[in-house]
Design an enzyme around this catalytic site. Structure first.
Site, PDB file in Angstrom:
ATOM      1  N   ASN A 133       0.851  -1.192   0.000  1.00  0.00           N
ATOM      2  CA  ASN A 133       0.000   0.000   0.000  1.00  0.00           C
ATOM      3  C   ASN A 133       0.888   1.244   0.000  1.00  0.00           C
ATOM      4  OD1 ASN A 133      -1.482   2.230   0.994  1.00  0.00           O
ATOM      5  ND2 ASN A 133      -3.097   0.836   1.647  1.00  0.00           N
TER       6      ASN A 133
ATOM      7  N   HIS B 236       1.087   6.228   1.870  1.00  0.00           N
ATOM      8  CA  HIS B 236       1.836   7.169   2.705  1.00  0.00           C
ATOM      9  C   HIS B 236       3.040   7.783   2.008  1.00  0.00           C
ATOM     10  CE1 HIS B 236      -1.081   6.681   5.681  1.00  0.00           C
ATOM     11  NE2 HIS B 236      -0.886   5.385   5.757  1.00  0.00           N
TER      12      HIS B 236
ATOM     13  N   HIS C 194      -5.472   3.729  -1.656  1.00  0.00           N
ATOM     14  CA  HIS C 194      -6.768   4.086  -1.064  1.00  0.00           C
ATOM     15  C   HIS C 194      -7.132   5.505  -1.492  1.00  0.00           C
ATOM     16  CE1 HIS C 194      -9.281   4.285   2.938  1.00  0.00           C
ATOM     17  NE2 HIS C 194      -9.986   4.592   1.858  1.00  0.00           N
TER      18      HIS C 194
ATOM     19  N   ARG D 138      -9.305   8.333  -0.849  1.00  0.00           N
ATOM     20  CA  ARG D 138     -10.220   8.793   0.204  1.00  0.00           C
ATOM     21  C   ARG D 138     -11.044   9.966  -0.285  1.00  0.00           C
ATOM     22  NH1 ARG D 138      -9.794   7.745   5.617  1.00  0.00           N
ATOM     23  NH2 ARG D 138      -8.332   6.099   6.141  1.00  0.00           N
TER      24      ARG D 138
ATOM     25  N   ARG E  92      -6.713  12.934   0.948  1.00  0.00           N
ATOM     26  CA  ARG E  92      -5.603  13.383   1.799  1.00  0.00           C
ATOM     27  C   ARG E  92      -4.259  12.796   1.373  1.00  0.00           C
ATOM     28  NH1 ARG E  92      -7.046  10.128   7.304  1.00  0.00           N
ATOM     29  NH2 ARG E  92      -9.036  11.097   6.924  1.00  0.00           N
TER      30      ARG E  92
ATOM     31  N   GLU F  10      -8.614   0.666  -2.985  1.00  0.00           N
ATOM     32  CA  GLU F  10      -9.423   0.719  -1.761  1.00  0.00           C
ATOM     33  C   GLU F  10     -10.272   1.967  -1.819  1.00  0.00           C
ATOM     34  OE1 GLU F  10      -6.911   0.895   1.640  1.00  0.00           O
ATOM     35  OE2 GLU F  10      -6.203  -1.134   1.426  1.00  0.00           O
TER      36      GLU F  10
ATOM     37  N   THR G 275      -8.235   3.703   8.485  1.00  0.00           N
ATOM     38  CA  THR G 275      -9.497   2.963   8.476  1.00  0.00           C
ATOM     39  C   THR G 275      -9.626   2.236   9.805  1.00  0.00           C
ATOM     40  OG1 THR G 275      -9.070   2.640   6.142  1.00  0.00           O
ATOM     41  CG2 THR G 275     -10.873   1.382   7.077  1.00  0.00           C
TER      42      THR G 275
ATOM     43  N   GLU H 259     -11.492  -9.065   3.117  1.00  0.00           N
ATOM     44  CA  GLU H 259     -10.194  -8.771   3.722  1.00  0.00           C
ATOM     45  C   GLU H 259     -10.419  -8.634   5.221  1.00  0.00           C
ATOM     46  OE1 GLU H 259      -7.629  -5.798   1.960  1.00  0.00           O
ATOM     47  OE2 GLU H 259      -6.788  -5.281   3.921  1.00  0.00           O
TER      48      GLU H 259
ATOM     49  N   HIS I  26      -3.841  -4.499   7.843  1.00  0.00           N
ATOM     50  CA  HIS I  26      -3.947  -3.334   8.721  1.00  0.00           C
ATOM     51  C   HIS I  26      -3.047  -3.487   9.937  1.00  0.00           C
ATOM     52  CE1 HIS I  26      -5.398   0.235  10.710  1.00  0.00           C
ATOM     53  NE2 HIS I  26      -5.919   0.564   9.552  1.00  0.00           N
TER      54      HIS I  26
END
Ligand code: PXP
Length: 248
Positions: free
Chosen positions: A15, A18, A51, A53, A57, A78, A109, A159, A200
């Site tokens: 992922n 970030h 992801h 959002r 962000r 996602e 999340t 998931e 996660h």
């Protein structure tokens, strides 16, 4: 329970959100999440997860479009189950859509989807995406009733949210009870014929016990890999996680 008796290699979805978080903190063009995707793939990632959002962000619409063009492995998008996001998914056609809940104020999340309360709209989205060949995975807590509902509305994958396991691991170092709940959830998913992913909060130190979940196909891991990248570089961090997932 902590070994992987079948010695299967669990797939690694990296992922890259970030990387975009760091980029956006300065409003500049670097570090580039596309470059992160390239590096992750070169060092063994089986897929790239991003992801989108509602508040954009980290990952932006343009990142997703570029990732679709660039990713050579598999792109897992996602997103929340909103009309806008579904439109985006229908346009981008990722290799998988993972539906997650979204509350704007949350840092990440925080919990799984409430499949029971949102049966109808989730079922519609699963069908609309299936119609264009995009399989859906529902991000759920290891909760019997939510998993049952996921199968009832025809989700091909779930998931499992590993956040609670990771929290207890961090706080007490003894997450056996949470692990048992995850194992039961994984068995249930297998019995119901759904493919199983998980993720996660996973990192080098807490991921091993998760590898033995029955039927586990893929882990989606982000924050810890990007954090490790600061010290060891993204490629070596991905390669190290891949080796762990291969049972080494
Ligand atoms: N899976 C899902 C559904 C997520 O929402 C996230 C966080 O974006 C992850 C996996 C990755 O979690 P982490 O960044 O803690 O590794």
């Amino acid at each position: 329970m902590t070994n992987n008796p079948e010695k299967r290699s669990i797939l690694l979805g990296v992922n890259i959100d970030h990387v975009a978080t760091i980029r956006n903190a300065r409003g500049v063009h670097y570090p580039d999440p596309l470059r992160a995707a390239d590096v992750a793939e070169a060092f063994g990632a089986d897929g790239i997860t991003a992801h989108l959002r509602e508040d954009r962000r980290h990952i932006r619409d343009s990142d997703i479009r570029e990732l679709r063009r660039r990713v050579k492995t598999r792109l897992n998008l996602e997103m929340a189950n909103t009309p806008e996001m579904v439109q985006t998914a229908l346009m981008v056609r990722p290799d998988m859509v993972t539906l997650v809940p979204e509350r704007r104020a949350e840092v990440t999340t925080e919990g799984g989807l409430n499949v029971i309360a949102n049966r109808q709209s989730l079922a519609e989205t699963i069908q609309r995406l299936a119609d264009v060949g995009v399989p859906v995975s529902l991000f759920v807590d290891p909760d019997t009733t939510q998993i049952e509902a996921s199968a009832e509305i025809g989700s091909p994958f779930i998931e499992l949210h590993t956040g609670q396991y990771c929290e207890v691991f961090e706080e007490t170092g003894n997450p056996e009870a949470e692990l048992a709940i995850l194992f039961a959830a994984a068995k249930q998913a297998k019995q119901l014929g759904m493919g199983l992913n998980a993720g996660h909060g996973l990192h080098f130190g807490n991921v091993r016990p998760i590898l033995a979940l029955p039927n586990l196909i893929e882990l989606n891991i982000g924050h810890s890999l990007i954090a490790e990248a600061i010290f060891m570089g993204l490629g070596p961090a991905v390669a190290k996680m891949k080796a762990i997932l291969a049972g080494q």
